[in-house]
Design an enzyme around this catalytic site. Sequence first.
Site, PDB file in Angstrom:
ATOM      1  CE  LYS A 273       0.647   4.217   7.713  1.00 32.93           C
ATOM      2  NZ  LYS A 273       0.023   4.732   6.458  1.00 32.93           N
TER       3      LYS A 273
ATOM      4  CB  SER B 132       2.961   6.752   4.677  1.00 35.64           C
ATOM      5  OG  SER B 132       1.615   6.339   4.821  1.00 35.64           O
TER       6      SER B 132
ATOM      7  CB  SER C  14      -0.012   5.328   2.324  1.00 35.25           C
ATOM      8  OG  SER C  14       0.641   6.565   2.213  1.00 35.25           O
TER       9      SER C  14
END
Lengths: 489, 95
Positions: A82, A157, A181
Site C-alpha cells: 500500500k 481504504s 481498511s
Amino acid sequence: MPGAGDIFITAHAARVLMDRGELSSTDLTKHCLSRISALEDRLHSFLTVLESSALQDAAASDARRRSGTALGPLDGIPIAIKDNISTAGVRTTAGSKILDSYVPPFDAHVVERLRASGAVIVGKANLDEFAMGSSNENSAFGPVRNPWDVNRVPGGSSGGPAAAVSAGEAVVSLGSDTGGSIRQPAALCGIVGMKPTYGLVSRYGLIAFASSLDQIGPFARDVTDCAILLEAISGHDPRDSTSLQRPRETFVGSLRGGIKGVRVGVPREYLVDGIEPGVRRAFESALQTLTSLGAAVEECSLPLTDQALAVYYILAPSEASANLARFDGFKYGHSSPGARTAWDTMDLSRAEGFGSEVKRRILLGGYALSAGYYDAYYKKAQQVRTLIRREFADAFERFDALVTPTSPTVAFKLGSRTQDPLSMYLSDVCTIPVNIAGLPGISLPGGMSDGLPVGLQVIGPQFGDARILRIAYSYEQATEWHLKRPEIN
Amino acid sequence: MLTSDDVRRVARLTRIALSDTELTVLQDQLSKVLGHFQSLQMIDTEGTEPTGHASEGRTVMRDDLSAPSLARSDVLKNAPESDEPMVRVRPVLGS
C-alpha cells in the site's frame, strides 16, 4: 503462467513448486507483471509498478534457491505494498497530491522485514488519500475498481492491495487498517485480510492517519498465506513506542487442530438494519458451518456497538488533524507556487494538496479538539472508548471469539455514496469497534451474494491473533469460498 | 449546527485556505456529521477514565544515546526549495 497452471497460486503452493524446481520466482514475477499490464487500465490497483527492480529481486531469489540458501516462505513471492508505507528510493504518495513527488529516504519496518525475507515488491498499491475512505474513490490519482465487477468499488481504504491480490496482480499484499481498511476491502474483493492486535506490527514508516488506531496487516488468497505474511512482519521494533514487547509467535504452526468446543459469540448489534438479505443469509450459513465443526455458537449483545461510529469519527479525525499538520509545504511535499509568505505557503499548499475528504476530516478533528468543544467531543469519545473496550473484555470472559459479517453490504457501485459522507462512513460499522478496542480481526471469504463475495469477520481478544487465524483456517478448510475467483482477464 | 464563522475559525486553526463554495458545503456536511454524533452525549461516562491508546499505555523509556540519523543531503532532496544545508522558506516576518 506458473508451473501449476494456476494464475491465482498461493505463496505456500508456489514455494513447494519452487523448491521442486518446477516454478521460478522470475516466472511468477513475470506472470504478475503481465497481469498488471493486462488489467491496470481497468483496475488501477497500482500507483507505481516496479518492473525492473522486481525482476532483479526475483533473479536474486532464484539464485539463492539454486544455491540452497533460500530465505524462507516468502523468498521470491511477488507482493504489493500500500502506498502509505514508506519504501526507500521509491515514490510514496499516500494517494495524495500533496505527496505526489515524495521519495522516502528510508524503508518502513515492515518493508525492511520483507526485503530480509526475500519477498519481491512488484509495486505500490493505490488507496484512498491518507487511507481515509471506504471505497477507494478518494485517491487523488483516480479510483480502484473491483475485479469482480469493474462498475463497483473494491472497498477502502486499501482498495489497491485488495484488488491486486484478488485479480492475480500480486500473490499477497500489505495494507493498513484504521477502521476497517484491510478487512472491508478483503470482504468486497473475496480474499483474506487481517488487522492484527494493536502494537503487534511496527508502524515505523507508515504514513500516520490516526496513530492510536492504525495497524499494518496482510492480504492473501487464503488463511495460510495470511499467517505466513503476518509472521514475517510482526515483532518488536524500538522505533515505534507502541510496538509490543512480546516473544514472536508462530502463527502458521497454530493453524491446525480444529475448533471443537471453541466458544463463539454472535453480537446481535452487528446484524444492523441496513444489512443486505444476501449477506445475512451467507452469515447464517457460516454460523451453521462453525457449529458443524464443533464450535459452540451463541448469540450475545454488545449494546455500545452503535456508538463506535461516533467515537471513531471524532477520535480518528482528531488524531489526523494533528498528524497531518506536518504537511506544511516547507520540508517535503507540494508547495504552492503562488505563496508569498510562510503563512501563505501553509494555507495554500494544504488547500491545493489535500482532497475534499481529507480536508473534511482535518476540520472535523480540529473542531473536536478546539477550545470549548474538547470536553464535549474528544474527551467524551475517549471515555466511551473505555466503555467499548470493557464491553469487549466482558464478552471475552464468556467467548473465545466473536463472529460478524465484515460489511453489511457487498461491493457497491462507484459513485453511489460519494455525495453523502455519512452513508460512506456507515460502510465500516462492523469493523470500526475492533480498532477502537485494539483487537485483532480477520475477514475471510464467507459466501456469495448475487455473484459478489461476502466476508466473514472473526474478532479475538487482545493477542488472540493465533486463535482467530485458527478459527478462520478451520472454516476455510470446510468451505470452498476462498477458491472462487473473479473472471477478469 | 456549525456557523460559517465556526468553519472559518477551524480552517484558520488547521491552516487550510477554503473557497466560499467549499465553506458552504463543509458547513452543511460537518453539521450533519456532528449532529449524528450527538448520541454520545446520552452515554453516562461519569467517573470513566478516557482511553487514549489501545495498548497497555506504559510510557516507553530508552537510554539517551546518540545514533546516526538520515543523511542531510537525502532529506533535502525532498524539500521544495533548499539552499544546502538549509530548507528555504518564504518570509515569516514583515509580510
